[in-house]
Design a protein around this motif. Structure first.
Motif, PDB file in Angstrom:
ATOM      1  N   SER A 304       1.791  34.708   5.685  1.00  0.00           N
ATOM      2  CA  SER A 304       0.667  34.214   4.900  1.00  0.00           C
ATOM      3  C   SER A 304       0.933  32.798   4.395  1.00  0.00           C
ATOM      4  N   ARG A 305       2.117  32.570   3.870  1.00  0.00           N
ATOM      5  CA  ARG A 305       2.437  31.231   3.357  1.00  0.00           C
ATOM      6  C   ARG A 305       2.420  30.200   4.474  1.00  0.00           C
ATOM      7  N   GLU A 306       2.936  30.604   5.647  1.00  0.00           N
ATOM      8  CA  GLU A 306       2.961  29.673   6.783  1.00  0.00           C
ATOM      9  C   GLU A 306       1.545  29.267   7.191  1.00  0.00           C
ATOM     10  N   LEU A 307       0.646  30.255   7.286  1.00  0.00           N
ATOM     11  CA  LEU A 307      -0.727  29.955   7.696  1.00  0.00           C
ATOM     12  C   LEU A 307      -1.460  29.132   6.642  1.00  0.00           C
ATOM     13  N   HIS A 308      -1.250  29.459   5.381  1.00  0.00           N
ATOM     14  CA  HIS A 308      -1.894  28.667   4.326  1.00  0.00           C
ATOM     15  C   HIS A 308      -1.417  27.214   4.380  1.00  0.00           C
ATOM     16  N   GLN A 309      -0.131  27.018   4.697  1.00  0.00           N
ATOM     17  CA  GLN A 309       0.379  25.653   4.796  1.00  0.00           C
ATOM     18  C   GLN A 309      -0.245  24.916   5.979  1.00  0.00           C
ATOM     19  N   ARG A 310      -0.404  25.609   7.086  1.00  0.00           N
ATOM     20  CA  ARG A 310      -1.037  24.978   8.250  1.00  0.00           C
ATOM     21  C   ARG A 310      -2.497  24.635   7.956  1.00  0.00           C
ATOM     22  N   ILE A 311      -3.179  25.563   7.281  1.00  0.00           N
ATOM     23  CA  ILE A 311      -4.568  25.281   6.889  1.00  0.00           C
ATOM     24  C   ILE A 311      -4.614  24.083   5.955  1.00  0.00           C
ATOM     25  N   ALA A 320     -10.817  17.314   3.156  1.00  0.00           N
ATOM     26  CA  ALA A 320     -11.646  18.428   2.680  1.00  0.00           C
ATOM     27  C   ALA A 320     -11.805  18.396   1.168  1.00  0.00           C
ATOM     28  N   ASP A 321     -12.655  19.288   0.686  1.00  0.00           N
ATOM     29  CA  ASP A 321     -12.921  19.431  -0.741  1.00  0.00           C
ATOM     30  C   ASP A 321     -11.622  19.717  -1.486  1.00  0.00           C
ATOM     31  N   LEU A 322     -11.450  19.079  -2.641  1.00  0.00           N
ATOM     32  CA  LEU A 322     -10.210  19.217  -3.397  1.00  0.00           C
ATOM     33  C   LEU A 322      -9.958  20.650  -3.845  1.00  0.00           C
ATOM     34  N   SER A 323     -11.027  21.393  -4.170  1.00  0.00           N
ATOM     35  CA  SER A 323     -10.838  22.783  -4.584  1.00  0.00           C
ATOM     36  C   SER A 323     -10.245  23.617  -3.458  1.00  0.00           C
ATOM     37  N   GLN A 324     -10.681  23.364  -2.215  1.00  0.00           N
ATOM     38  CA  GLN A 324     -10.103  24.064  -1.075  1.00  0.00           C
ATOM     39  C   GLN A 324      -8.625  23.729  -0.927  1.00  0.00           C
ATOM     40  N   LEU A 325      -8.292  22.455  -1.090  1.00  0.00           N
ATOM     41  CA  LEU A 325      -6.890  22.047  -0.962  1.00  0.00           C
ATOM     42  C   LEU A 325      -6.031  22.759  -2.002  1.00  0.00           C
ATOM     43  N   LEU A 331      -1.581  29.229  -2.529  1.00  0.00           N
ATOM     44  CA  LEU A 331      -1.169  30.391  -1.751  1.00  0.00           C
ATOM     45  C   LEU A 331      -0.075  30.056  -0.737  1.00  0.00           C
ATOM     46  N   ALA A 332       0.099  28.769  -0.447  1.00  0.00           N
ATOM     47  CA  ALA A 332       1.239  28.341   0.375  1.00  0.00           C
ATOM     48  C   ALA A 332       2.486  28.124  -0.473  1.00  0.00           C
ATOM     49  N   HIS A 333       2.338  28.273  -1.787  1.00  0.00           N
ATOM     50  CA  HIS A 333       3.428  28.033  -2.733  1.00  0.00           C
ATOM     51  C   HIS A 333       3.967  26.610  -2.574  1.00  0.00           C
ATOM     52  N   ASN A 334       3.059  25.682  -2.298  1.00  0.00           N
ATOM     53  CA  ASN A 334       3.427  24.282  -2.099  1.00  0.00           C
ATOM     54  C   ASN A 334       3.260  23.554  -3.428  1.00  0.00           C
ATOM     55  N   ALA A 335       4.336  23.529  -4.194  1.00  0.00           N
ATOM     56  CA  ALA A 335       4.257  22.950  -5.534  1.00  0.00           C
ATOM     57  C   ALA A 335       3.871  21.478  -5.491  1.00  0.00           C
ATOM     58  N   GLY A 336       4.411  20.749  -4.507  1.00  0.00           N
ATOM     59  CA  GLY A 336       4.098  19.327  -4.415  1.00  0.00           C
ATOM     60  C   GLY A 336       2.621  19.077  -4.207  1.00  0.00           C
ATOM     61  N   ALA A 337       2.001  19.880  -3.322  1.00  0.00           N
ATOM     62  CA  ALA A 337       0.569  19.713  -3.060  1.00  0.00           C
ATOM     63  C   ALA A 337      -0.257  20.104  -4.277  1.00  0.00           C
TER      64      ALA A 337
END
Length: 684
Positions: A304-311, A320-325, A331-337
């Motif tokens: 799940s985390r891998e796919l969310h990161q790819r998305i 894309a829209d900032l809310s989507q990002l 859900l990708a647990h990407n703290a930097g993003a």
């Protein structure tokens, strides 16, 4: 599959459409549990369009923080109505609403507008629904809103819209579960065990459909198993597509699926043929949200985390829209993003008047902020405190404000300390913590007076003026109000000017000088002109409450109506709830005891209220009960006195004392009347 047991609902929708065609617009709320068949009902109704009737659709998505006005933008795009964005200014949203309603009112078109899944609607979308609900009868529009009633609890924001959208122009339809007879009819042709299906599904239309289309040899124990069983029978390419689509609530744009998986049309066709997916013009989605959730549960945490990161990577490239990002970053647990995009999304939402979304985005950023430099963390806490203050999440405002202050003190940033102290002074006052409020503003002024004067000193003076006005210190209020106004004009600062005019005008009004109304109305005009949501909301609040204090009730009703519309449209709930609390007093003065008591009860039971909001509601409800001879008024008056005394404000303590004296008078206890009145007179 046949649409059974839905003819009464279809007939009612047809009747409401005829009303809209006659120029009497209607709203129909279609409710039912998840999977009841709400979307199928509406799709069936719109599948055979009548001549001259156009149908437009918008859908709310289950994002972590919903897109501001997402479904309304979809409808606007279909109607070729330009949508606002953050670049067009803070007050573009009401103009957008007005343009959209004007389009729906055109005499040469009848419009069926469908808003799906309102239980996921963002606050701004609910504001539009509330806005349109007050005007729908003057349009040629049939608005159909679907929602899951089993997910709309008492405190759900949609409840407010449902409760206030009433009258002949609003209708409720419920889509009930299928009866056992209907399930038996559907199962007959599939040669399935109808009783078993009904037992497992309870007549839920989606569950029934899923079970009837699953292979007979794999009859599942639950609907989740039914969806997953069908999912696992799909080719690998279709399963990969379904996994990807399951991670994007609502729908997934085809460009995104194609960019991550290659050409997905064949895989999509297979998913559609198996009843799992549905294809739009430029997007793909599950036939039902429950199917998406079922497939999502098949993914491991790592997958799940891998796919969310790819998305997320693809969406960033696409702009894309900032809310989507933010949703996919979380859900990708990407703290930097999250740290990069959440504050920007919050800023954009705040400019559009979506302050609740702004607060949610900032809260998400703060959860990932531990590794940030102290200055950046402090700015996040400060912004979060301000947005929580505006949205009446006052305890969170205190917590974040105190965190920001501690960090700024470590950094020896005196200007920032003063800025936060000013916000804390306001929220402490709202919670009835007057000594801390007074101390905070005195400290802020001391920090700023040690250096060259500027707008921050003007704002600090303005806060001291406000606290003095609320405490009945008229001379001090006027003195610091004039200091604020002088600095505001010197530095050409509209926000400080609005604050000063608000306070000076309110001080005059409170001391009996009706000339103060003109000053506060000037503050209101400036606040609206410059997109200062807080300043304009405070002006509406002061005008409403002072008109009530002067017993100018028609004027109070006018200010209240306009003020509530503004504050709810811009999510300035700290002022909206204060006006609602004073509305209970207005209704009581007008002799509308039912309305006063019901509103006070709703406020006290459903919402968090600060001290200054809670006291008027407690008093109103207590007086309604006491005057009727109903029980339960004593605890209300006891609480009102307990929380009013620390405020040291006559407008709080005096009203409680009057109410308690009134109740003592009803009992014929004149000694108690004198003692209760003495409490108020001592403060006066």
């Amino acid at each position: 599959m046949d649409l059974l047991e839905r003819q009464p609902q279809l007939d009612e929708l047809a009747r409401q459409l005829r009303e809209a065609e006659a120029g009497r617009g209607k709203i129909v709320f279609v409710a039912g549990e998840a999977g009841a068949g709400k979307s199928s009902l509406v799709e069936s109704f719109t599948s055979n369009p009548r001549r001259g009737v156009r149908t437009v659709w918008g859908a709310c998505d289950a994002l972590q923080t919903p897109r501001t006005l997402g479904p309304i933008h979809e409808i606007a795009a279909s109607l070729v109505v330009a949508s606002p964005d953050a670049e067009h200014g803070e007050h573009s949203r009401p103009e957008f609403f007005a343009r959209l309603v004007e389009t729906l009112s055109q005499p040469n078109h009848v419009t069926v507008a469908v808003l799906e899944d309102l239980h996921w609607a963002d606050e701004a979308t609910l504001d539009f629904l509330h806005y349109l609900g007050r005007r729908i009868q003057r349009t040629r529009c049939l608005l159909i809103g679907t929602y899951r009633d089993d997910e709309v609890a008492t405190a759900h924001p949609l409840r407010r819209v449902l409760g206030e959208t009433t009258g002949q122009h609003a209708t409720r339809l419920r889509v009930p579960p299928l009866t056992q007879a209907a399930v038996r009819q559907l199962a007959k042709d599939a040669h399935r065990d109808a009783e078993r299906i009904y037992e497992v599904t309870g007549g839920n239309a989606f569950f029934v459909r899923e079970l009837l289309t699953a292979p007979s040899e794999a009859l599942p124990e639950s609907v989740r198993d039914a969806v997953i069983a069908r999912f696992m029978q799909c080719p690998l390419t279709t399963r990969e597509l379904a996994e990807l689509v399951s991670l994007s609530p609502g729908r997934t744009e085809l460009w995104l699926a194609n960019s991550l998986l290659g050409d997905v049309h064949r895989a999509a066709d297979e998913g559609i043929a198996r009843g799992l997916l549905r294809l739009g013009d430029d997007s793909i989605a599950f036939r039902h949200e429950l199917g998406r959730l079922a497939v999502e549960t098949t993914l491991s945490s790592a997958r799940s985390r891998e796919l969310h990161q790819r998305i997320l990577d693809a969406l960033i490239q696409h702009g894309a829209d900032l809310s989507q990002l933010v949703h996919h970053a979380q859900l990708a647990h990407n703290a930097g993003a999250i740290i990069e995009f959440a504050p920007r999304a919050a800023q954009q939402a705040a400019k559009l008047g979506a302050h609740a979304e702004a607060a949610a985005h900032l809260a998400g950023a703060l959860r990932q902020s531990h590794a940030l430099p102290p200055a950046e963390r402090a700015r996040l806490f400060e912004s979060h405190a301000w947005e929580c203050n505006l949205t009446n999440k006052t305890p969170h405002a205190v917590e974040s404000g105190e965190q920001a202050l501690a960090l700024y003190r470590e950094l020896s940033d005196t200007v920032a300390q003063a800025r936060v102290l000013r916000v804390l002074a306001r929220v402490y006052w709202q919670l009835g913590r007057r000594p801390e409020a007074e101390g905070s503003v005195v400290e802020a002024i001391a920090l700023l007076e040690a250096s060259a004067p500027g707008r921050e000193l003007a704002m600090a003076y303005g806060t001291r003026s406000m606290l003095a006005m609320l405490g009945g210190r008229i001379g001090e209020a006027v003195e610091f109000g004039e200091r604020t106004l002088e600095l505001a004009r010197q530095f050409n600062d509209a926000e400080a000017q609005v604050q000063a005019l608000n306070t000076i005008g309110s001080t005059l009004m409170g001391s009996g000088d009706k000339n103060g109304f003109a000053l506060v109305e000037q503050a209101l005009s400036l606040g609206i002109e410059h997109g200062l949501h807080d300043g304009a909301g405070r002006a509406f609040t002061n005008l409403t409450t002072c008109a009530i204090l002067h017993f100018d009730l028609p004027r109070a009703e006018g200010y209240l109506r306009r003020g509530l519309a503004f504050c709810e449209d811009h999510e300035v709930y700290t002022h909206a709830y204060y006006m609602r609390a004073y509305e209970t007093r207005l209704q009581l003065l007008l002799g509308r005891w039912n309305e006063a008591g019901n509103l006070a009860t709703a406020l006290l039971e459903r919402y968090f209220l600060t001290t200054n909001q809670r006291i008027p509601a407690l008093i109103t409800l207590a007086l309604v009960r006491a005057r009727r001879g109903d029980p339960g008024f004593e605890p209300l008056l006891d609480e009102a006195l307990r929380i009013a005394m620390p405020t040291a404000e006559l407008q709080r303590i005096g009203r409680v004392a009057c109410a308690r004296a009134e109740v003592a008078w009803y009992r014929g206890d004149l000694d108690l009347v004198a003692r209760e009145v003495a409490v108020g007179l001592e403060v006066a």
